[in-house]
Write a protein that holds these residues in place. Structure first.
Motif, mmCIF file in Angstrom:
data_model
loop_
_atom_site.group_PDB
_atom_site.id
_atom_site.type_symbol
_atom_site.label_atom_id
_atom_site.label_comp_id
_atom_site.label_asym_id
_atom_site.label_seq_id
_atom_site.Cartn_x
_atom_site.Cartn_y
_atom_site.Cartn_z
ATOM 1 N N MET A 122 5.903 2.059 19.374
ATOM 2 C CA MET A 122 5.634 0.641 19.396
ATOM 3 C C MET A 122 6.707 -0.037 20.239
ATOM 4 S SD MET A 122 4.802 -1.839 16.197
ATOM 5 C CE MET A 122 6.247 -1.731 15.213
ATOM 6 N N SER A 123 6.331 -0.625 21.383
ATOM 7 C CA SER A 123 7.296 -1.294 22.247
ATOM 8 C C SER A 123 7.255 -2.794 21.997
ATOM 9 C CB SER A 123 7.010 -0.999 23.717
ATOM 10 O OG SER A 123 5.809 -1.633 24.104
ATOM 11 N N GLN A 124 8.394 -3.402 22.110
ATOM 12 C CA GLN A 124 8.492 -4.844 21.910
ATOM 13 C C GLN A 124 8.388 -5.536 23.257
ATOM 14 O OE1 GLN A 124 12.170 -5.572 19.910
ATOM 15 N NE2 GLN A 124 11.327 -5.088 17.899
ATOM 16 N N ALA A 125 7.795 -6.711 23.271
ATOM 17 C CA ALA A 125 7.702 -7.495 24.493
ATOM 18 C C ALA A 125 9.090 -8.018 24.849
ATOM 19 C CB ALA A 125 6.747 -8.661 24.296
ATOM 20 N N VAL A 126 9.385 -8.007 26.130
ATOM 21 C CA VAL A 126 10.677 -8.511 26.588
ATOM 22 C C VAL A 126 10.601 -10.032 26.638
ATOM 23 C CG1 VAL A 126 12.326 -8.557 28.494
ATOM 24 C CG2 VAL A 126 11.141 -6.435 27.928
ATOM 25 N N ARG A 127 11.575 -10.660 26.028
ATOM 26 C CA ARG A 127 11.637 -12.124 25.983
ATOM 27 C C ARG A 127 12.000 -12.653 27.368
ATOM 28 N NH1 ARG A 127 16.049 -15.496 22.500
ATOM 29 N NH2 ARG A 127 15.387 -17.536 23.189
ATOM 30 N N THR A 128 11.385 -13.737 27.781
ATOM 31 C CA THR A 128 11.759 -14.399 29.024
ATOM 32 C C THR A 128 12.241 -15.803 28.708
ATOM 33 O OG1 THR A 128 9.521 -15.200 29.451
ATOM 34 C CG2 THR A 128 10.145 -13.093 30.454
ATOM 35 N N VAL A 129 13.233 -16.248 29.459
ATOM 36 C CA VAL A 129 13.796 -17.587 29.295
ATOM 37 C C VAL A 129 13.838 -18.250 30.668
ATOM 38 C CG1 VAL A 129 15.204 -16.976 27.282
ATOM 39 C CG2 VAL A 129 16.166 -16.755 29.557
ATOM 40 N N PRO A 130 13.779 -19.576 30.723
ATOM 41 C CA PRO A 130 13.880 -20.248 32.016
ATOM 42 C C PRO A 130 15.334 -20.297 32.496
ATOM 43 C CG PRO A 130 13.547 -21.859 30.292
ATOM 44 C CD PRO A 130 13.457 -20.504 29.646
ATOM 45 N N CYS A 131 15.526 -20.083 33.784
ATOM 46 C CA CYS A 131 16.859 -20.209 34.385
ATOM 47 C C CYS A 131 17.300 -21.665 34.224
ATOM 48 C CB CYS A 131 16.802 -19.834 35.862
ATOM 49 S SG CYS A 131 18.342 -20.136 36.766
ATOM 50 N N GLY A 141 14.819 -22.963 36.814
ATOM 51 C CA GLY A 141 13.638 -22.862 35.977
ATOM 52 C C GLY A 141 12.839 -21.581 36.125
ATOM 53 N N ALA A 142 13.257 -20.661 36.999
ATOM 54 C CA ALA A 142 12.547 -19.389 37.171
ATOM 55 C C ALA A 142 12.611 -18.575 35.881
ATOM 56 C CB ALA A 142 13.161 -18.592 38.319
ATOM 57 N N ARG A 149 21.847 -13.101 33.453
ATOM 58 C CA ARG A 149 21.194 -13.905 32.419
ATOM 59 C C ARG A 149 22.164 -14.876 31.770
ATOM 60 N NH1 ARG A 149 20.538 -8.999 28.141
ATOM 61 N NH2 ARG A 149 22.708 -9.001 27.618
ATOM 62 N N PRO A 150 21.806 -16.063 31.464
ATOM 63 C CA PRO A 150 20.470 -16.630 31.483
ATOM 64 C C PRO A 150 20.032 -17.126 32.855
ATOM 65 C CG PRO A 150 21.967 -18.302 30.715
ATOM 66 C CD PRO A 150 22.784 -17.039 30.943
ATOM 67 N N PHE A 151 20.843 -16.908 33.874
ATOM 68 C CA PHE A 151 20.492 -17.334 35.229
ATOM 69 C C PHE A 151 19.687 -16.251 35.929
ATOM 70 C CE2 PHE A 151 24.503 -19.267 33.984
ATOM 71 C CZ PHE A 151 24.180 -20.601 34.095
ATOM 72 N N CYS A 152 18.896 -16.657 36.927
ATOM 73 C CA CYS A 152 18.069 -15.694 37.645
ATOM 74 C C CYS A 152 18.850 -14.976 38.740
ATOM 75 C CB CYS A 152 16.841 -16.386 38.232
ATOM 76 S SG CYS A 152 17.221 -17.595 39.521
ATOM 77 N N SER A 153 19.941 -15.561 39.187
ATOM 78 C CA SER A 153 20.701 -14.970 40.292
ATOM 79 C C SER A 153 22.155 -15.441 40.245
ATOM 80 C CB SER A 153 20.093 -15.403 41.632
ATOM 81 O OG SER A 153 20.234 -16.808 41.794
ATOM 82 N N GLU A 154 22.982 -14.799 41.053
ATOM 83 C CA GLU A 154 24.375 -15.220 41.140
ATOM 84 C C GLU A 154 24.461 -16.624 41.728
ATOM 85 O OE1 GLU A 154 28.734 -13.632 42.543
ATOM 86 O OE2 GLU A 154 26.975 -12.772 43.525
ATOM 87 N N ARG A 155 23.566 -16.944 42.655
ATOM 88 C CA ARG A 155 23.552 -18.268 43.271
ATOM 89 C C ARG A 155 23.378 -19.353 42.202
ATOM 90 N NH1 ARG A 155 19.554 -21.786 44.788
ATOM 91 N NH2 ARG A 155 20.107 -23.213 46.463
ATOM 92 N N CYS A 156 22.382 -19.186 41.325
ATOM 93 C CA CYS A 156 22.157 -20.178 40.265
ATOM 94 C C CYS A 156 23.343 -20.235 39.301
ATOM 95 C CB CYS A 156 20.866 -19.873 39.523
ATOM 96 S SG CYS A 156 19.391 -20.409 40.425
ATOM 97 N N LYS A 157 23.951 -19.099 39.022
ATOM 98 C CA LYS A 157 25.124 -19.066 38.144
ATOM 99 C C LYS A 157 26.277 -19.856 38.765
ATOM 100 C CE LYS A 157 28.081 -15.546 37.691
ATOM 101 N NZ LYS A 157 28.617 -14.227 37.372
ATOM 102 N N MET A 158 26.490 -19.694 40.070
ATOM 103 C CA MET A 158 27.582 -20.392 40.744
ATOM 104 C C MET A 158 27.305 -21.895 40.882
ATOM 105 S SD MET A 158 29.716 -18.062 40.894
ATOM 106 C CE MET A 158 31.025 -18.849 41.799
ATOM 107 N N ILE A 159 26.046 -22.259 41.069
ATOM 108 C CA ILE A 159 25.692 -23.684 41.107
ATOM 109 C C ILE A 159 26.057 -24.330 39.778
ATOM 110 C CG2 ILE A 159 23.757 -25.310 41.123
ATOM 111 C CD1 ILE A 159 22.448 -23.465 43.249
ATOM 112 N N ASP A 160 25.713 -23.671 38.674
ATOM 113 C CA ASP A 160 26.027 -24.193 37.352
ATOM 114 C C ASP A 160 27.536 -24.299 37.139
ATOM 115 O OD1 ASP A 160 24.838 -24.837 34.559
ATOM 116 O OD2 ASP A 160 26.407 -23.368 34.133
ATOM 117 N N LEU A 161 28.270 -23.282 37.540
ATOM 118 C CA LEU A 161 29.731 -23.305 37.416
ATOM 119 C C LEU A 161 30.315 -24.465 38.219
ATOM 120 C CD1 LEU A 161 32.370 -22.034 36.424
ATOM 121 C CD2 LEU A 161 32.294 -20.551 38.437
ATOM 122 N N GLY A 162 29.786 -24.697 39.412
ATOM 123 C CA GLY A 162 30.248 -25.811 40.244
ATOM 124 C C GLY A 162 29.995 -27.158 39.590
#
Length: 65
Positions: free
Chosen positions: A1-10, A14-15, A26-39
């Motif tokens: 029995m496999s569990q569905a993988v949870r998805t969250v919006p970046c 929002g991806a 995670r929770p970001f879709c990419s390093e670019r989005c992570k760095m934008i948030d940090l900025g």
């Protein structure tokens, strides 16, 4: 029995991001989005609300005995 993988919006773009160990940024879709948030935090665009105490407030000395 496999569990569905949870998805969250970046939080940045929002991806859909799969919430699993293989999702490196995670929770970001990419390093670019992570760095934008940090900025945003570094430039103080994001702020946490704080309640400043009045310097004239009285201190109850019985709390510290």
């Amino acid at each position: 029995m496999s569990q569905a993988v949870r998805t969250v919006p970046c939080p940045t773009c929002g991806a859909a991001v799969r919430w699993e160990p293989a999702s490196e940024f995670r929770p970001f879709c990419s390093e670019r989005c992570k760095m934008i948030d940090l900025g945003e935090w570094a430039s103080e665009t994001y702020r946490l609300p704080a309640q400043e105490e009045s310097p004239d407030c009285e201190i109850d000395p019985s709390r510290y005995s």
